[in-house]
Design a protein around this motif. Sequence first.
Motif, short mmCIF file in Angstrom:
data_model
loop_
_atom_site.label_atom_id
_atom_site.label_comp_id
_atom_site.label_asym_id
_atom_site.label_seq_id
_atom_site.Cartn_x
_atom_site.Cartn_y
_atom_site.Cartn_z
N SER A 1 -7.02 -6.15 4.99
CA SER A 1 -5.56 -6.18 4.93
C SER A 1 -5.14 -6.76 3.58
O SER A 1 -5.88 -7.49 2.94
N LEU B 1 0.85 -1.18 0.00
CA LEU B 1 0.00 0.00 0.00
C LEU B 1 0.89 1.24 0.00
O LEU B 1 1.78 1.36 0.84
N SER C 1 -13.44 3.09 -0.66
CA SER C 1 -12.06 3.37 -0.25
C SER C 1 -11.20 3.51 -1.49
O SER C 1 -11.22 2.64 -2.37
N THR D 1 -0.48 4.81 -0.86
CA THR D 1 -1.25 5.93 -0.33
C THR D 1 -2.69 5.50 -0.11
O THR D 1 -3.15 4.51 -0.67
N GLY D 2 -3.42 6.29 0.66
CA GLY D 2 -4.82 6.00 0.94
C GLY D 2 -4.95 4.88 1.96
O GLY D 2 -3.99 4.55 2.67
N SER D 3 -6.14 4.31 2.05
CA SER D 3 -6.34 3.22 2.99
C SER D 3 -7.31 2.20 2.41
O SER D 3 -8.19 2.53 1.63
N LEU D 4 -7.09 0.96 2.80
CA LEU D 4 -7.98 -0.12 2.41
C LEU D 4 -9.30 0.04 3.16
O LEU D 4 -9.36 0.76 4.17
N ALA E 1 -12.31 -0.58 5.83
CA ALA E 1 -12.22 -0.88 7.26
C ALA E 1 -12.01 -2.36 7.49
O ALA E 1 -12.72 -3.20 6.95
N PHE F 1 -7.25 4.03 -2.91
CA PHE F 1 -5.89 3.79 -2.45
C PHE F 1 -4.99 3.51 -3.65
O PHE F 1 -5.47 3.26 -4.76
#
Length: 154
Positions: A70, A60, A90, A62-65, A67, A92
């Motif tokens: 993984s 990963l 989301s 940038t951003g986020s997966l 909630a 990313f």
Amino acid sequence: PFIGSISGSQGFGRGGGAAPPSWISSGSLGTLTDAQRAAGNTITVSASAGPGATSVSYSLVTGSLPAGASLNGTSGIISGFSAVSSNTTSNFTLRATNNAGLTADAALSITINAVTISWSSPASQTFPSQLVGNTFTTRTYVASASSGSIAYTV
């Protein structure tokens, strides 16, 4: 003057090295309904290693997966999505790195649809008005959720 010959198909400046990975996955990776999320569905990202390379790892950038999710850096599997209270997307960026150390980034997104609760009995969820001292008629109210359990409160 130059004396000699040049042969081979690699061309100048390449030195026979590997090329960067090439992403197969792109853009939106799809939408998981809450029932699919609860069933443990996974999403797999994929990139080819590129000419001259044999393997790819994922990370990963940038951003986020979503909630609870993984990323398995070896297989590219995204798993472990949590319930959400409203439909959530989301965004990313993932990086594919081949065994030659060359990289390629991809901007990706996943949408998770929220838990839905619906009343199945009775059609109306209102209690009739009651006067003090009158007998209250017992009613049964039943709801169902796309996943998980339901707690009833008054």
